[in-house]
Structures are given as structure tokens and as C-alpha cells.
Write a protein that holds these residues in place. Structure first.
Motif, PDB file in Angstrom:
ATOM      1  N   ARG A 197       0.837  -1.207   0.000  1.00 43.94           N
ATOM      2  CA  ARG A 197       0.000   0.000   0.000  1.00 43.94           C
ATOM      3  C   ARG A 197       0.860   1.240   0.000  1.00 43.94           C
ATOM      4  NH1 ARG A 197      -5.281  -1.326   3.499  1.00 43.94           N
ATOM      5  NH2 ARG A 197      -6.147  -2.654   1.878  1.00 43.94           N
ATOM      6  N   ASN A 201       0.536   4.099  -2.703  1.00 44.08           N
ATOM      7  CA  ASN A 201       0.214   5.460  -2.269  1.00 44.08           C
ATOM      8  C   ASN A 201       1.240   6.457  -2.794  1.00 44.08           C
ATOM      9  OD1 ASN A 201      -1.956   4.430  -0.958  1.00 44.08           O
ATOM     10  ND2 ASN A 201      -1.074   4.519   1.081  1.00 44.08           N
ATOM     11  N   ALA A 204       0.108   7.340  -6.121  1.00 44.30           N
ATOM     12  CA  ALA A 204      -1.118   8.141  -6.062  1.00 44.30           C
ATOM     13  C   ALA A 204      -0.812   9.579  -5.670  1.00 44.30           C
ATOM     14  CB  ALA A 204      -2.104   7.516  -5.082  1.00 44.30           C
ATOM     15  N   SER A 211      -6.391  14.591  -4.984  1.00 44.56           N
ATOM     16  CA  SER A 211      -7.293  13.458  -5.164  1.00 44.56           C
ATOM     17  C   SER A 211      -6.976  12.364  -4.163  1.00 44.56           C
ATOM     18  CB  SER A 211      -7.158  12.891  -6.574  1.00 44.56           C
ATOM     19  OG  SER A 211      -7.669  13.794  -7.511  1.00 44.56           O
ATOM     20  N   ALA A 212      -5.688  12.106  -3.967  1.00 43.66           N
ATOM     21  CA  ALA A 212      -5.296  11.046  -3.047  1.00 43.66           C
ATOM     22  C   ALA A 212      -5.880  11.324  -1.668  1.00 43.66           C
ATOM     23  CB  ALA A 212      -3.776  10.953  -2.978  1.00 43.66           C
ATOM     24  N   LEU A 214      -8.592  13.032  -1.025  1.00 43.48           N
ATOM     25  CA  LEU A 214     -10.042  12.824  -1.043  1.00 43.48           C
ATOM     26  C   LEU A 214     -10.396  11.357  -1.160  1.00 43.48           C
ATOM     27  CD1 LEU A 214     -11.142  15.863  -3.182  1.00 43.48           C
ATOM     28  CD2 LEU A 214     -11.789  15.383  -0.836  1.00 43.48           C
ATOM     29  N   MET A 215      -9.484  10.545  -1.680  1.00 45.65           N
ATOM     30  CA  MET A 215      -9.742   9.111  -1.721  1.00 45.65           C
ATOM     31  C   MET A 215      -9.426   8.465  -0.380  1.00 45.65           C
ATOM     32  SD  MET A 215      -8.816   7.618  -5.463  1.00 45.65           S
ATOM     33  CE  MET A 215      -7.202   8.255  -5.740  1.00 45.65           C
ATOM     34  N   GLY A 216      -9.020   9.302   0.578  1.00 45.28           N
ATOM     35  CA  GLY A 216      -8.789   8.795   1.927  1.00 45.28           C
ATOM     36  C   GLY A 216      -7.428   8.165   2.103  1.00 45.28           C
ATOM     37  N   LEU A 217      -6.489   8.459   1.227  1.00 43.89           N
ATOM     38  CA  LEU A 217      -5.156   7.884   1.372  1.00 43.89           C
ATOM     39  C   LEU A 217      -4.317   8.732   2.330  1.00 43.89           C
ATOM     40  CD1 LEU A 217      -4.522   7.059  -2.388  1.00 43.89           C
ATOM     41  CD2 LEU A 217      -5.484   5.619  -0.613  1.00 43.89           C
TER      42      LEU A 217
END
Lengths: 329, 512
Positions: A197, A201, A204, A211-212, A214-217
Motif C-alpha cells: 500500500r 500510495n 497516487a 485526489s489522493a 479525497l480518496m482517503g489515502l
């Protein structure tokens, strides 16, 4: 590299765009090697290739760390100084009579600690990585001279063993232990980037940090991690360099961060982040190494020619990245 | 259609920001298996309500209950984990990663910490099949159209066992076919029992897809209706809160006959084109004429505009301005000849969010004068003041950063920027996209006024109705080619343009 493994029925004929830079680097490497072999008979000796690895093992390790940083769209200018500081600290502590194992532990902790701190500053205060790592660069270089303003030789038994141990077959071709360590680092890094991960990440965050988020990363954690990894790689690189030179010198590896960045970019990693592979970085380091070897073989050329050629190559690769539109944004 | 118990109930929600009461005691409920449209003008509180729901903002007063249990999310991740997923207007994915990864990143299937790529791709394919999408899940997301990226965002959202799916203006950058595909997906998700909260500015879309409508105005709840009980005109009235005199007036205005097309055209493009952007086309624009440019998204409309403005360089053909050959090689050259261009991409190419309204408005004029001749501050204030009033820019404070304005008002600032330079030809690329109906009407009226005053306008819009209403002449684009030009008389209607877009043959053999 594994991000693209084939799905059933996929044809080899279609070449994914993101692989073009790496393939171009590979082609370039083969051409350079071909030129060497055709010009100099001794070039075809396998040991020549091994020597490229032996001479550039530490560079490769540091470049792997830099690959992580650049993949997130960052930069780490401190690596050259951290390499020097690590070698310097090792040499100093060994001269003071510390046991080798303890020296290794301490030396390997300094780099990642500094990297972690720089990562925190970059993330929490939202400051440009360029300026933060520039500060780190000056700090680490200053620490070198603070420890000693002249070179400290290393006579420790473990260090000399690591330096002189040859691993190879009886016919005479061999590599040093440093090369094996460098390969191990490359393998671990490639695995981390492709299969964990954290690695995903990294891509990302480099692609689009907003965006990363907002994607919760965990964007912050990833950022701090890459500078810590880069610091760790620089520390390992520093140890390998001290194996290689059996000394710590305050002015060694000056400007090395720029060679490292050049190797990573020539290896196809995009400076804006989000695209690139550790394998490309290996190729990038090899390209630099083979150019050096070619110039050494020639004998009549000044070693500054290496820099001139690398400069030209960097231009070419940055233009190439632009032309194939690897910047998806 | 709806279950007996709402899956989501928001009660008495109030939320204030310094100086603004964004939500004032709003109730909202959402049933499983329905598409519920949340309507209102910009600034009505839609975004705030969604942000409260997804945990971006806390509430001052009021409660949110999910399936009967009171919840209070501290962030979008927590909301997502509880089954409330949001897809925003701007696609928030990473275009450098593969489709499969974009769906699963952050919760990839793993074994011993290692990402299982095969399993991930398999699941991605299965999920996309459910959305009726057959694409290569290994390809980087950036290689697909915005519409597909949006679908991938939805796939990501519904994979998280979503019970509530919030779609915040998902259609604002999709063309007609893509919208239809999105609606198919929405219907199938609804039939699976997912509750969908849908925010859009397109009224006709609401009537195509929504089962129920909630209207907000100035942070207050106006009411909740089933779609069948609320005719479109009443919906607009509820949103605006007054009789639609402005709209009506514009509607009743007869399409003006073709403006003087005699004499030397203001701008005349002959076989102008650019390889891999737009095929060579002829286009003439006369002073005072509104030329509409219709066509699907990606049909080459923007490319035409960029060529005429010099933002892209033509590699074919020639341009004459006032009858004399000219080369529009750069925007500076175009501006010098009185051509202005409002980009469709106002965030990236238009406004400078950190500069004030005043600074944004004088930008183009200053550029035209050259930076060595600053516009006196008093003159700036005068000009800005006039246009802020003329265009009803809200808030009417020229010193606040443009980034704080709503989309519609940002668009007006952008328009004002060009209007103070008194352009002879104004190119408007999607000037009304993503803005509310009030601002939209004002902009449409402005176009009509400009044209009356002798300014030529090239009006680009995906909304045929709008193009029809405003244009004297309509050029239709298809597949990067200007396929036909129609004089906008009684025989032309939306159907005829649609046919031209579909077949490129509206000029031959269409019974009228």
C-alpha cells in the motif's frame, strides 16, 4: 513493473506509453555497451559490467531512495551530504574504538532520522521540498566538517573485510559485497513500490495529491515516509561508500545528489511524479556508469566529458517525457 | 419505489460561517431505492448540506441519522466507511494509476501485506460490468474520457457497500450520450436499493431521472415533492423564489432576424484548420452577429475557438479581419484585433483565484495596454464598479478574492474582464456551464445586448436550447469537423441540429 503484468488475451504488440521511457533507456544502454564492445576489445569482458556495479553500487542505492521521493513529485537534495556524513560518522566512531556493529546501527539511524524530520517539515508546514532538503544538505555537510575537517581512515577489520571480499568464480570475475547489498535494496524497493500500500500510495500522491487525500489515502504519512526512505538509502549508500574508500572525508560526494537525480530521470521517472520504476533507475545508473567506463577506456578524454554527456542526455530525456506526454495531468 | 423507512434523515440542520447562515433548520430525507434531486441556486446551501452529510463540516444544530441511528461523521472517510459515498463534480482520482487501482486503492485485496493484482483486476472488471462498462482495467485512467473517469469514480464509490450515493453535479462536463450512460447506471443502482442524492443544474435531467425533488433557497428548505407533482416551471419558481419574469421575457423575445450580413465580415476564416485538432473549416462572423457553435463535447468546438483566438496555431488556411489578411498566431495578436475569449475551463485558464475581483477584471485591459502603462486606480475603480453593477456580480465588493465567489459570479467576472476591453468579437466557450439558472439567464441576456450593440459573439454551448435561443446562425461540429451551418430561422429546431450532429446531413432532405 508489475503494475502492467498481462491480463489474459492482451497482446504484446501494443506498447503501453508509460514503458516507453524505460525502453528508450534500455536501448540507449545497449547502444553504449555496443559502442564500447566494438571500440575496445577488453570491453566485452564480463568484469567490465561487474565493475560498473562495484563502482556505482552506492550511487544505485541512493538513487533508489531518490526514486521514491521523485515519484511523489518531491526532490531530496540532502542525499549527497547525508552519504558523506554517514561515512564520516562511521569513520569517526570507529577511530574512537566503538564496536563495528554499534557503529553500523548509529550510522544507519542518522540518515532516516534527518529524512523523517525533513519530511515532517515539508508536510506539516507545507514548505517546498527543494528548500527544506537544501537546508538538510547544508546541515549534513556542515556536520561532516564539524566532525573533522580532514579525512579519517578506517582500519576496522569488518570494514576491510567488506571492502576486500570478492564474490565470484575462480576464473576471476567477481563482485563486491556492496553490489549484493545494492541488489537487495533494489529488489526490496521494487517489491515495496509494486506490491505494498505504501508503494501504491507513493504513485497516487505523485499523480494527484489532492485526489489522493479525497480518496482517503494517508498523503502526509506517505510524504514523510519517502523522505525517511531516501534518508535510509543515503545512509546505506554512505556505508557502502565507506566500504569502498575505507575512509570518511568531509568533502566526498559533493554534488552527488545531482548525479542521483540525473540517473533517476534518465531512468524514466517523471520529475513531476506519479510515473517511473526502480528498474528504470537501475538502467539510469548503469547508463552513467557505462559512460564513465567508456571515457576511462578512451583514456584521452577528460573525465569532465562524463558530465557533458550526462547533461546532453538529461535534456534529451526531459524532452522525450514531454513529447510522449507522460504527464497525464 | 420507496421503502417505508428512510435510510437517511437529516433534521433541523443549521450551519453558519462567519457572516453567512449557510443552512437554517433544513430537513432532508432519503429513501432506499430512489433518486432524489437536491435543487437550488448557487449559494442555496446544497454544497453545505452535502458537506455536512459527508462529514466535511460539523453542524451547529440538528441531527443526521443513518438507518435510524444517529451519526456524526468527522470526515469523508468515516462517512464512506458507514456507507455514504460521494462522487464530486471534479473527478478526484489519480489519472496516472490504472483503472483497477483507482477503484481499489486504499483497500486493495491483499495477502500477507502484498497487493493481489490479479484479484484486484478481476474484481474491477466485475464491478465495471455491473456499470455496463467494458474497458481495459489495466490502462491508466488518464487515457479515458471524463465520462468514463466519472463512471470509475462511481465504481469506486459503490464498491464500498454504499447505501447512500451522493453525486455532486456529475453531469456538468458530460455530453448527451455520456449522460444517458450515467443515467442507465444510476437507474440500475437505484433498482439495487441504493439511495442516490443527485445534484445538478440541468432541469431536464432532473425530470428524466429523479423520483423526488428537494428544493433549497438561501439556506432554507422550500419543500420536498415527488417529481410528478412539480412541473418544471414551478420548480424554477421555487428555486428562484419569484416569478420568472426575466426568463419569460427572454423566451418571448422573437428570434431577431439575421443581423446585417452584408458588407465586409468582421472575421472570415478560410479553410482554417490544425492537424489532429480540427479539420479545415470556413466561418464568417459579421459585426453584431451571434454565431452559435453546437456539437457534442469533444467535437472540436473548443479547438475552433482556440484557433480563432490564436491560443493554438493553425497549420492550414487563412484569416481575414475586416477584409484584410491577418495572422492570428498568438492571443496577443487576437486581442489587438479586438477578439476576446472566455475559456470553458474557467478555473484553470480564466480567473486568477487569489487576485481580487477588480484585479481580475482589469487583467485583459492591462495586458492590451502593455504593462508599462498602468491603468490609473480611479479609472479602474470606475470601470470595475460599472461592470460589477451591470452584471450583478455578488458580493458586490471588488476587493475580495475571486476564489471566494460562486461559479456563476466567477463567470461574470471573466466576462467583465473582456467586456471592459470592448471587444469586437467575443468568443464564449460554455459560459453557462455549471452555473445557476438566474446567472445563466443574465448571461444569455447579456449576449443579446452585446449583439444589439454591434459586438459579434461566437457562442459555444452544449445546450442546444440555449444556442437556438441566442444565435443568428448555428455552425454544427461533429468529429472535429464543421459539418454544416444553418441560418436560425423558423425551420431550425433542436431536432434538426441533433440530426446534424448525429448525421452531419441536416441540410439535405430533412422534412420540416
Amino acid at each position: 513493473m508489475t503494475t502492467t503484468s498481462l491480463s489474459p488475451g492482451r497482446t504484446w504488440a501494443r506498447l503501453p506509453r508509460r514503458h516507453v521511457p524505460v525502453l528508450v533507456t534500455l536501448a540507449l544502454l545497449l547502444v553504449l555497451y555496443g559502442v564500447g564492445v566494438s571500440q575496445y576489445r577488453a570491453f566485452s569482458n564480463v568484469q567490465v559490467v561487474f565493475n560498473v556495479f562495484i563502482d556505482n553500487g552506492f550511487l544505485l542505492v541512493v538513487a533508489v531512495g531518490m526514486t521514491f521521493v521523485i515519484l511523489t513529485g518531491g526532490i531530496d537534495l540532502s542525499v549527497g551530504s547525508v552519504v558523506a556524513m554517514t561515512a564520516m560518522v562511521s569513520a569517526f566512531l570507529l577511530r574512537e574504538g566503538w564496536p563495528a556493529a554499534l557503529v553500523l546501527v548509529v550510522a544507519l539511524l542518522i540518515g532516516p532520522t534527518l529524512g523523517f524530520l525533513m519530511g515532517c517539515v515539508i508536510h506539516f508546514f507545507d514548505i517546498q521540498p527543494f528548500i527544506v532538503t537544501l537546508a538538510g544538505m547544508f546541515f549534513a555537510r556542515g556536520m561532516c566538517t564539524f566532525i573533522s575537517d580532514s579525512s579519517i581512515p578506517i582500519t576496522d577489520g569488518f570494514w576491510t573485510t567488506m571492502s576486500q571480499q570478492r564474490i565470484g568464480d575462480p576464473s576471476g570475475t567477481f563482485v563486491s559485497i556492496s553490489v549484493l547489498i545494492a541488489f537487495a535494496v533494489v529488489a526490496v524497493a521494487a517489491y515495496v513500490l509494486a506490491y505494498t500500500r505504501l508503494g501504491r500510495n507513493v504513485y497516487a500522491v505523485g499523480g494527484n495529491a489532492q485526489s489522493a487525500l479525497l480518496m482517503g489515502l494517508p498523503v502526509g504519512r506517505t510524504r514523510i515516509a519517502v523522505y525517511t526512505i531516501s534518508g535510509l538509502c543515503a545512509a546505506v549508500g554512505g556505508i557502502l561508500l565507506s566500504f569502498y574508500t575505507l575512509s570518511g572525508a568531509p568533502l566526498i560526494a559533493v554534488g552527488m545528489e545531482l548525479d542521483v537525480i540525473a540517473a533517476v530521470v534518465i531512468g524514466g521517472t517523471v520529475l513531476t511524479g506519479g510515473a517511473g520504476y526502480v528498474f528504470g533507475t537501475v538502467l539510469g545508473v548503469l547508463v552513467l556508469g557505462v559512460i564513465q567506463t567508456l571515457i576511462t577506456f578512451d583514456g584521452s578524454l577528460n573525465s569532465w566529458w562524463t558530465k557533458i554527456v550526462i547533461g546532453g542526455l538529461l535534456f534529451a530525456f526531459i524532452l522525450l517525457q514531454r513529447l510522449i506526454g507522460i504527464r497525464y495531468k | 419505489m420507496t421503502g417505508s423507512h428512510p435510510v437517511l434523515t437529516m433534521t433541523g440542520i443549521s450551519k453558519s460561517f462567519p457572516g453567512v447562515r449557510a443552512l437554517d433548520g433544513v430537513d432532508f430525507r432519503l429513501f432506499p431505492g430512489e433518486v432524489h434531486a437536491l435543487m437550488g441556486e448557487n449559494g442555496a446551501g446544497k454544497s453545505t448540506l452535502i458537506k455536512v452529510l459527508t462529514g466535511v463540516y460539523g453542524v451547529d444544530r440538528g441531527t443526521v441519522a443513518l438507518a435510524g441511528e444517529q451519526v456524526s461523521f468527522t470526515g469523508p472517510m468515516q462517512a464512506t466507511a458507514a456507507g455514504v459515498s460521494t462522487v464530486f463534480q471534479e473527478v478526484n482520482l489519480c489519472t496516472n494509476l490504472s483503472v483497477a487501482e483507482n477503484i481499489f486503492i486504499g483497500r486493495e485485496p491483499r495477502r500477507l501485506g502484498a497487493v493481489r493484482w490479479g484479484e484486484m483486476r478481476r474484481r474491477a472488471r466485475a464491478l465495471l460490468t455491473r456499470l455496463d462498462l467494458d474497458i481495459d482495467v489495466n490502462a491508466p485512467l488518464g487515457s479515458f474520457s471524463l465520462a468514463i473517469q466519472q463512471m470509475v469514480a462511481i465504481a469506486r464509490a459503490i464498491d464500498i457497500e454504499a447505501r447512500v450515493l451522493v453525486l455532486d453535479e456529475p453531469t456538468s462536463s458530460l455530453d448527451t450520450g455520456e449522460v444517458a450512460q450515467l443515467f442507465r447506471v444510476m437507474r440500475s443502482l437505484r433498482d439495487d436499493g441504493i439511495a442516490i442524492l443527485f445534484v445538478t443544474h440541468f432541469l431536464d435531467q432532473v425530470y428524466r431521472i429523479a423520483d423526488r425533488i428537494t428544493v433549497l433557497r438561501n439556506g432554507q428548505l422550500v419543500g420536498e415533492w415527488t417529481t410528478g407533482d412539480l412541473p418544471q416551471l414551478s420548480l424554477v419558481e421555487k428555486m428562484i423564489g419569484k416569478e420568472l419574469d426575466v426568463l419569460e421575457r427572454l423566451d418571448e423575445q422573437p428570434r431577431r432576424d439575421v443581423a446585417a450580413t452584408e458588407g465586409t465580415p468582421l472575421l472570415e476564416a478560410r479553410a482554417l484548420g490544425r492537424r489532429s485538432a480540427v479539420a479545415p473549416f470556413d466561418l464568417t462572423v459579421h459585426a453584431g452577429e451571434v454565431v452559435g457553435l453546437a456539437g457534442l463535447l469533444g467535437s472540436g468546438r473548443t479547438e475552433v475557438a482556440r484557433l480563432l483566438f490564436g491560443a493554438d496555431r493553425a497549420d492550414h488556411g487563412s484569416v481575414r479581419v475586416d477584409g484584410s489578411p491577418t495572422s492570428l498566431r498568438t492571443p496577443v495578436a487576437a486581442i489587438a484585433r479586438g477578439i476576446g475569449f472566455c475559456s470553458e475551463n474557467r478555473r484553470a485558464e480564466g480567473i486568477v483565484a487569489d487576485l481580487s475581483v477588480r484585479e481580475n477584471i482589469v487583467l485583459a485591459m492591462q495586458a492590451a495596454r502593455g504593462w508599462l502603462r498602468p491603468i490609473p486606480r480611479r479609472r479602474q475603480d470606475e470601470l470595475v464598479d460599472r461592470w460589477v453593477r451591470a452584471l450583478h456580480i455578488r458580493p458586490a465588493d471588488p476587493e475580495i478574492p475571486v476564489g471566494n465567489l460562486s461559479g456563476g459570479n466567477q463567470q461574470k467576472v471573466l466576462l467583465a474582464r473582456w467586456l471592459i476591453t470592448e471587444p469586437r468579437l467575443l468568443i464564449l466557450d460554455e459560459p453557462t456551464r455549471g452555473i445557476d439558472i438566474g446567472a445563466k439567464t443574465e448571461i444569455q441576456r447579456l449576449v443579446a445586448q452585446l449583439s444589439d450593440g454591434g459586438t459579434a459573439v461566437l457562442f459555444i454551448s452544449a445546450e442546444l436550447e440555449e444556442v437556438l435561443r441566442l444565435s443568428h446562425r448555428i455552425a454544427v461540429m461533429r468529429d472535429h469537423e464543421l459539418v454544416t451551418q444553418l441560418t436560425n430561422d423558423q425551420s431550425v429546431d433542436a431536432d434538426r441540429i441533433m440530426q446534424a450532429i448525429a448525421a452531419g446531413a441536416a441540410h439535405e432532405g430533412v422534412p420540416s
